[in-house]
Design a protein around this motif. Structure first.
Motif, PDB file in Angstrom:
ATOM      1  N   UNK A 231      33.556  24.049 -32.014  1.00  0.00           N
ATOM      2  CA  UNK A 231      32.470  22.961 -31.603  1.00  0.00           C
ATOM      3  C   UNK A 231      32.412  22.639 -30.318  1.00  0.00           C
ATOM      4  N   UNK A 232      31.237  22.729 -29.588  1.00  0.00           N
ATOM      5  CA  UNK A 232      31.060  22.562 -28.199  1.00  0.00           C
ATOM      6  C   UNK A 232      30.907  20.864 -28.132  1.00  0.00           C
ATOM      7  N   UNK A 233      30.747  20.315 -29.097  1.00  0.00           N
ATOM      8  CA  UNK A 233      30.630  18.745 -29.048  1.00  0.00           C
ATOM      9  C   UNK A 233      31.808  17.908 -29.028  1.00  0.00           C
ATOM     10  N   UNK A 234      31.980  17.275 -28.014  1.00  0.00           N
ATOM     11  CA  UNK A 234      32.971  16.292 -27.692  1.00  0.00           C
ATOM     12  C   UNK A 234      32.826  15.161 -28.467  1.00  0.00           C
ATOM     13  N   UNK A 235      33.679  14.759 -29.348  1.00  0.00           N
ATOM     14  CA  UNK A 235      33.506  13.764 -30.262  1.00  0.00           C
ATOM     15  C   UNK A 235      33.776  12.217 -29.856  1.00  0.00           C
ATOM     16  N   UNK A 236      34.477  11.972 -28.823  1.00  0.00           N
ATOM     17  CA  UNK A 236      34.685  10.716 -28.639  1.00  0.00           C
ATOM     18  C   UNK A 236      34.403  10.380 -27.158  1.00  0.00           C
ATOM     19  N   UNK A 237      33.663   9.658 -27.161  1.00  0.00           N
ATOM     20  CA  UNK A 237      33.055   9.104 -25.746  1.00  0.00           C
ATOM     21  C   UNK A 237      33.647   7.677 -25.265  1.00  0.00           C
ATOM     22  N   UNK A 238      34.068   7.498 -23.972  1.00  0.00           N
ATOM     23  CA  UNK A 238      34.218   6.137 -23.503  1.00  0.00           C
ATOM     24  C   UNK A 238      33.059   5.646 -23.291  1.00  0.00           C
ATOM     25  N   UNK A 239      32.812   4.237 -23.752  1.00  0.00           N
ATOM     26  CA  UNK A 239      31.701   3.465 -23.597  1.00  0.00           C
ATOM     27  C   UNK A 239      31.593   3.074 -22.205  1.00  0.00           C
ATOM     28  N   UNK A 240      32.678   3.105 -21.454  1.00  0.00           N
ATOM     29  CA  UNK A 240      32.691   2.732 -20.280  1.00  0.00           C
ATOM     30  C   UNK A 240      32.026   3.367 -19.153  1.00  0.00           C
ATOM     31  N   UNK A 241      32.536   4.626 -19.105  1.00  0.00           N
ATOM     32  CA  UNK A 241      32.419   5.681 -18.173  1.00  0.00           C
ATOM     33  C   UNK A 241      31.739   6.849 -18.900  1.00  0.00           C
ATOM     34  N   UNK A 242      31.459   6.950 -20.057  1.00  0.00           N
ATOM     35  CA  UNK A 242      30.744   8.002 -20.897  1.00  0.00           C
ATOM     36  C   UNK A 242      31.460   9.238 -20.776  1.00  0.00           C
ATOM     37  N   UNK A 243      32.712   9.266 -20.315  1.00  0.00           N
ATOM     38  CA  UNK A 243      33.325  10.375 -20.413  1.00  0.00           C
ATOM     39  C   UNK A 243      33.698  10.892 -21.777  1.00  0.00           C
ATOM     40  N   UNK A 244      33.941  12.292 -22.150  1.00  0.00           N
ATOM     41  CA  UNK A 244      34.005  12.577 -23.538  1.00  0.00           C
ATOM     42  C   UNK A 244      35.408  13.220 -23.838  1.00  0.00           C
ATOM     43  N   UNK A 245      36.056  12.853 -24.840  1.00  0.00           N
ATOM     44  CA  UNK A 245      37.188  13.622 -25.212  1.00  0.00           C
ATOM     45  C   UNK A 245      37.267  14.121 -26.571  1.00  0.00           C
TER      46      UNK A 245
END
Length: 264
Positions: A231-245
């Motif tokens: 899946x191309x969608x990373x599911x976990x995003x930092x609410x502070x910097x919007x980085x996804x993991x």
DNA sequence: CTGGGGAAGGGGCCC
DNA sequence: AGGGCCCCTTCCCCA
């Protein structure tokens, strides 16, 4: 977790046991024919007749993705560990109760016949056998077990962790006593299925394969994590910097290491 | 540094 | 009540 893969059949059935028989019927070729080398197993493996040969093959929502390719491990030919002679619970050594340097004898095969008696002494002896600490005061005195003080606490005598139920504590105790031992490398585990999974590292069994790329895994959870990579969608995003993991643990580490707050 | 795989641990639920 | 199995999670290693 790849939520896209974690489609629940229903909210209330989240923990429902999969329909093994259905899976079995739909996958008649998926039988336990390839046995483990019994030499890998040292600890208490239940007799084959006790084991459900399809027990490790739940019907998940992505069952079609999890169709195993490799022959799953077989328990049919496993030699059940010899049932030790029943011993006096009160005469167990420290090693048997988990204090020794070597993994203790598996407690589970020991018939808990004493449980038929509710005597306090037997209950205490059984608790000691399992590595439990002294019975809580609430249980000291049979009538106290269901007394007005409903808030019971069961503490582990090894790490003092508190549990709300005896069953939870017993389960926890096994993480100290590690009654399941690999016959190949001697590594001990707290759960039988942990040993089962570990044995696969010796046998090379990989019953769980990805339908997308046919990559096989020994562990279902690892396959589930792998499916996420499709899946191309990373599911976990930092609410502070919007980085996804891709993994929640990495988001946590990212946050623990101090998110700069800047853009990805 | 990041992503992916391997391995393992633990709580909860069901039988 | 206990065992078995589930899912979720974490850690480590490697490319």
């Amino acid at each position: 977790m790849p939520r896209c893969f974690l489609v629940r059949k229903s909210a209330c059935s989240r923990r429902r046991r999969p329909n093994y028989s259905e899976l079995h019927d739909s996958s008649p070729e998926f039988t336990f024919q390839q046995p483990y080398d019994p030499a890998h197993l040292l600890a208490a493996i239940p007799p084959p007749e006790v084991l459900n040969p399809t027990a490790s093959l739940p019907t998940l929502i992505w069952d079609s993705l999890l169709a195993p390719q490799a022959q799953p491990v077989g328990w049919a030919s496993l030699l059940p560990r010899e049932i030790p002679e029943v011993v006096e619970l009160t005469s167990l050594s420290d090693e048997d109760s988990g204090k020794g340097s070597q993994p203790p004898s598996p407690p589970s095969p020991v018939p808990c016949s004493s449980s038929t008696s509710a005597s306090f002494l037997e209950a205490e002896g059984h608790a000691a056998f399992l590595g439990l600490g002294p019975l809580p005061k609430q249980l000291s005195g049979l009538s106290g077990a269901k007394g007005p003080q409903s808030h019971k606490a069961f503490n582990c005598k090894y790490c003092n962790t508190e549990y709300g139920s005896l069953g939870a504590l017993k389960m926890h105790i096994r993480s100290h006593t590690l009654p399941w031992v690999c016959g190949t490398c001697g590594k001990a585990f707290s759960r039988s299925w942990l040993l089962q999974g570990h044995v696969r590292t010796h046998t090379g069994e990989k019953p769980f394969s990805c339908s997308h790329c046919n990559y096989a895994f020994a562990d279902r959870s690892n396959l589930r994590a792998h499916l996420r990579t499709h899946s191309d969608v990373k599911k976990y995003q930092c609410k502070t910097c919007s980085r996804t993991f891709s993994r929640l643990s990495r988001l946590h580490k990212h946050q623990e290491s101090g998110c700069s707050g800047g853009p990805p």
